[in-house]
Design an enzyme around this catalytic site. Structure first.
Site: not given
Length: 290
Positions: A10-11, A35-36, A59, A61, A101, A124, A149
């Site tokens: 992921g990012q 696989d969590i 996650a 997302t 957030d 979410y 963000w």
């Protein structure tokens, strides 16, 4: 020092792998490797690797898609963090977890502090809040890092979307009444690593929830304007004309918080971590082109 990173593709996961490469004995796994949502698999891997720290960057997302698949979202965002925290607890390891957030309603007029009342607007946010609570209950040695963000060179994010769409259009309408702090994925990774370094030095820290996001706070419209300003200066593209619109003019399956601003004074006081400098992160705008 041994560190297990989940969600390594992921990012934030990719940045963690890059930044931890020479700092720790690292085991980085993606969904195909762990696989969590499978408790036994989580315990087996944790018991085999025996990490000192578990960083959960995995996650669900996809905010809008979450409205159509709540069961999967709960499995990934609540059950997975709980299993990881329980497994970490079983070997006296610390768990660090990325949250959002979206646990807030966005109705507050000022930036959100860690102790403010939560109130997710959709699936979410509900699942991420449930994950925070389950993780905290499972393992007192935890750090929950709420952010907002997120953007970076990898994965899907607002910066990459703007560059892709802006390259083919002369004008764009961008939501102008949602405000937050754009946060560079590399800075989130660096913040998590800094927290680990402080724990290593002190042994004990103030466990719990921390906010970390970017400054200055801007609207999506203002963020887009800065993205295109940088892209044009770097000869990446000719900036399209931008027009701000209200949230009501851009309906989505999931509601977004109007106010996503996070107060980051606690993480600054406890760990010496400053907000993400997102304008600096945009200096290498060429790296964000898909």
């Amino acid at each position: 020092m041994r560190v297990l990173v989940t969600g390594c593709n992921g990012q934030v996961g990719r940045c963690l792998v890059n930044q931890l490469a020479n700092k720790a004995e690292l085991l980085a796994v993606d969904r195909s490797e762990l696989d969590i949502t499978h408790r036994d698999a989580v315990f087996d891997l944790v018991n085999e690797f025996q990490p000192d720290y578990v960083i959960n960057a995995a996650a669900h997302t996809a905010v809008d898609k979450a409205e159509q698949e709540p069961d999967l979202c709960y499995a990934v965002n609540r059950d997975g963090p709980q299993f990881l925290a329980q497994a970490a607890k079983s070997i006296d390891a610390t768990i660090l977890h990325i949250s959002t957030d979206y646990v807030f309603s966005g109705n507050k007029s000022k930036p959100y502090e860690e102790g403010d009342e939560t109130g997710p607007l959709g699936v979410y946010g509900d699942t991420k809040l449930a994950g925070e609570l389950a993780l905290a209950k499972a393992n007192e040695k935890h750090i929950v890092l709420r952010t907002a963000w997120v953007f970076g060179e990898h994965g899907n994010n607002f910066v990459k979307t703007m560059l892709r769409v802006g390259a083919s259009r002369d004008s764009l309408t961008i939501v102008g009444d949602q405000v937050g702090g754009p946060t560079y994925a590399g800075d989130i990774a660096a913040a998590l690593i800094r927290i680990i370094e402080v724990i290593e030095q002190k042994g004990e820290v103030d466990w719990g929830v921390y906010h970390f996001s970017g400054a200055p706070h801007v609207s999506w419209y203002e963020f887009a304007r800065e993205i295109f300003k940088g892209a044009e200066a770097a000869n990446v593209l000719t900036a399209p004309q931008l027009t701000p619109i209200p949230t009501s003019a851009y309906p989505t399956p999931a509601k977004r918080p109007i106010n996503s601003r996070l107060d980051c004074s606690k993480i600054s006081a406890n760990f010496g971590i400053a907000p993400s400098n997102w304008t600096r992160a945009l200096k290498n705008i060429q790296e964000y082109k898909s």
